[in-house]
Structure formats: structure tokens, C-alpha cells
Design an enzyme around this catalytic site. Sequence first.
Site, PDB file in Angstrom:
ATOM      1  N   HIS A   1       0.816  -1.225   0.000  1.00 18.52           N
ATOM      2  CA  HIS A   1       0.000   0.000   0.000  1.00 18.52           C
ATOM      3  C   HIS A   1       0.846   1.269   0.000  1.00 18.52           C
ATOM      4  O   HIS A   1       0.332   2.355  -0.259  1.00 18.52           O
ATOM      5  CB  HIS A   1      -1.000  -0.004   1.161  1.00 18.52           C
TER       6      HIS A   1
ATOM      7  N   ASP B   1       0.145  -7.611   1.077  1.00 14.56           N
ATOM      8  CA  ASP B   1       0.549  -6.225   1.333  1.00 14.56           C
ATOM      9  C   ASP B   1       2.059  -6.090   1.421  1.00 14.56           C
ATOM     10  O   ASP B   1       2.584  -5.319   2.225  1.00 14.56           O
ATOM     11  CB  ASP B   1      -0.108  -5.681   2.602  1.00 14.56           C
TER      12      ASP B   1
ATOM     13  N   ASN C   1       4.951   5.086   9.011  1.00 21.51           N
ATOM     14  CA  ASN C   1       5.744   3.976   9.528  1.00 21.51           C
ATOM     15  C   ASN C   1       5.561   2.705   8.693  1.00 21.51           C
ATOM     16  O   ASN C   1       6.364   1.769   8.801  1.00 21.51           O
ATOM     17  CB  ASN C   1       5.363   3.643  10.973  1.00 21.51           C
ATOM     18  N   SER C   2       4.511   2.662   7.892  1.00 20.98           N
ATOM     19  CA  SER C   2       4.218   1.465   7.105  1.00 20.98           C
ATOM     20  C   SER C   2       5.423   1.041   6.274  1.00 20.98           C
ATOM     21  O   SER C   2       6.018   1.849   5.555  1.00 20.98           O
ATOM     22  CB  SER C   2       3.031   1.721   6.175  1.00 20.98           C
TER      23      SER C   2
ATOM     24  N   LEU D   1      -8.859 -20.786  -5.203  1.00 18.32           N
ATOM     25  CA  LEU D   1      -9.998 -21.554  -5.716  1.00 18.32           C
ATOM     26  C   LEU D   1     -10.417 -21.107  -7.108  1.00 18.32           C
ATOM     27  O   LEU D   1     -11.174 -21.810  -7.780  1.00 18.32           O
ATOM     28  CB  LEU D   1     -11.200 -21.381  -4.773  1.00 18.32           C
TER      29      LEU D   1
ATOM     30  N   VAL E   1     -12.208 -18.227  -7.696  1.00 16.93           N
ATOM     31  CA  VAL E   1     -13.564 -17.683  -7.558  1.00 16.93           C
ATOM     32  C   VAL E   1     -13.458 -16.216  -7.170  1.00 16.93           C
ATOM     33  O   VAL E   1     -12.425 -15.766  -6.679  1.00 16.93           O
ATOM     34  CB  VAL E   1     -14.372 -18.435  -6.472  1.00 16.93           C
ATOM     35  N   GLN E   2     -14.522 -15.478  -7.401  1.00 13.80           N
ATOM     36  CA  GLN E   2     -14.615 -14.106  -6.916  1.00 13.80           C
ATOM     37  C   GLN E   2     -15.547 -14.097  -5.716  1.00 13.80           C
ATOM     38  O   GLN E   2     -16.610 -14.726  -5.727  1.00 13.80           O
ATOM     39  CB  GLN E   2     -15.151 -13.178  -8.014  1.00 13.80           C
TER      40      GLN E   2
END
Length: 384
Positions: A128, A158, A235-236, A290, A292-293
Site C-alpha cells: 500500500h 501487502d 511507519n508502514s 480456488l 472464484v470471486q
Amino acid sequence: MSYYNDQNDYSKKRRPSFLSTLVIAVISAAIGGIIAVALIPSVYGNKQASPTNQVILNGPGTTPSINTGSTANFPVVQIAKAVGPAVVGIANFQSQGSLFGGGGLTEAGSGSGFIIDAQHGYIVTNNHVVTGAEKLVVSLADGRNLNAKLVGADDRTDLAVVQISDTSKLTATQEGDSTKLQVGEPVVAIGNPGGQEFARSVTTGVVSATNRILDIPGESSFNLIQTDAAINPGNSGGPLVNYQGQVIGINSAKNQEQGFEGMGFAIPISDALPTIEQLIAKGYASHAGLNVQIDPRYTAEYASQRGWPAGAYVSKVVLGGPAQRAGIAAGDIVTKINGKDIKSSLELTHELFKYKAGDKVTVTIFRNNKSLDVSVTLTEIKSQ
């Protein structure tokens, strides 16, 4: 009268013996004390005060190491000196429109990162921090500001890796083992809260808890480390470090609810390294899936209103994918993976992260007011 005379006579007769006894007692006590002092080391061992760990740096382009010298009375100071040079700021530049036409690149956000490979200039951060970037600028501890390229990013965990080409005089971190963390263990967070103005700020605290799960995209894949070391926006991507100067976590999130303080969260480094290694080697990360949504709008409250179980609502199935081949269809609700309850779309992601492509799992779905078990061979899903 005779009684008193007899007493006086008795006292006179006994006095020489009393003085002798007193002298002997004093000498005995002195000898006993000397013997006791001599025997203590043999009974309890040669116990000395434990020296405080000291983090020292071996030189440019190397990682921190530990010296158990007795001069390090303030371990956080030593950690900051050793690890601080490996912590960087990362500025995310994106195009912004202008009222008068033109536009250009402006800083859309900033975060932190740490050098994991000094020789090749690889830097670890959060996805992010770099999302949407058209230009990345890394600020080093020595004042250099260098353009960086994105090596790879993975929104599912992330995590991201960027690279700088100028690798002169770089210092890399040393990675620890986050699986051995104990609640209450002291830790240090280093990063750039608020950008360059507060670059390489150091905060300290303890491991408040382990195995925390947050309903946040990316972070939901991991059992997170909770810490009371102050973690703020910016800080991320920065490191959470133990008292041996080793990175044991990647600072990623904090609880910003009103009334809550001292609740920061970090991705455990031992769990993150396999994805980081994939990003460096392949430019992408792959996970088991899988095909799938899932509709994130399906909540426990919505399910309760309809009398359905909590779970992950399948909104679409990829044609020819493993889920379709197993009989899973749009409208199904995934409630378990190998018997483990699934109560949300993020919990499904968290559980699937434990498996590899090619693994067979039993998926429990809810359909037409009935539960059904199906066997699915998980496929590879690549990060974008």
C-alpha cells in the site's frame, strides 16, 4: 547477706571463663565468614552480572551483529545506530491534474522501508506504500534521494520490493525468527511517520500479543504481531526490531478507532520472507486459490437477516477453474476449508494462505439451505 556474698564469689569465679568464651566466639565467627565467602562460588557457581547486549555494525554493506560488551547501558541507542542506516523513506509520486492544464507528478503519499540486500539494493516495504506509483523516490540515511524501480508487489500479502541502482555504502538489516517471539519481549520500531521531516523516528515497546488477525486486505493473510510501540502513518513498511538488532516484523497497520492507543500491528518476518523471495526472484508472488470471486459485501449481519450462515459469498466462478470443476457455483457460500470455519471473505484468504498450489482441500459450501462438502485441488494465483 550470705546470698549476695555467694553471688559475688560466683561471678568472680566465672568471669575468666566468660572472657575466654567470648574471644573464641569472635575468632570462630571470623573464620566461619572467611570459609563461607570461599565456598559461595563453588556452591552457586561463578555468577557475574549479565552484560547488556550491544548492537554493533561491521561496516558498510553489512548487517548488524551483537557484541555482549558491558558498555551498552542503553540497548535502544545501539539498535538505532545499527539498524537506522538501513531504514529508508519511500515517496510515491503520481500524476495530478491542474486547473490550468498540464499537471505533473506530485507526492501522493509516503512510507518506510528497509534494505534487505545491500549488494543488489533491494528494499522491502508494504504494497500500500507503492500502489499506483508512477515514480518512486527512496531517501537514505546519508541524505541521498534516489529513484527506485518496483521489483514486485503483492496485494494479497501487502508486501512489495523496490530496488535502487546506486548500492554504494548501503547497510542491510539482519532478519530474525519471528516464530520465537514471546509476549512481553521488548521491540523497537523505526520509520518515517509523517515523511522526511520525522525520518528514522525510533519508538520502543513490547510484543503485546501474537497471532492477531485483522479484517484488512493484505494483512488478513497473516497472524500479525501486536505491539504498543508507537506506529503512525508513514511507519508502514518499516522494521520492527528485537533487542538483538534483528528485524522480526514489518510495521503495517494500527488501530485508529477513537479511544484506542498503543495498538500497532506488524507482519511477522518469518511469514513474509517466502513472498519477498518470490517477488525478488520472479517479480510476482503466487498463492493457492480456488479461482472464484468473493463478494465482500456479504457480512455476518446480512447472513443473519436471511437465516444463512456466515462465510464467503461466491459471486463468480472462473470457467474451467478448480472450483467449477469441483461443482462450486455462483451463489454458494464457503463456510469451511478442511473443517476450519470461514466467516468472511478475508478469513477465506487467511486460510488459503496456509496452502500451496496443487494441495487438495475439502471445501464446505452452503447451498439451498444445505451444507455440502466438495474436494478441490487448489490452483496457482499470481499477484498483479
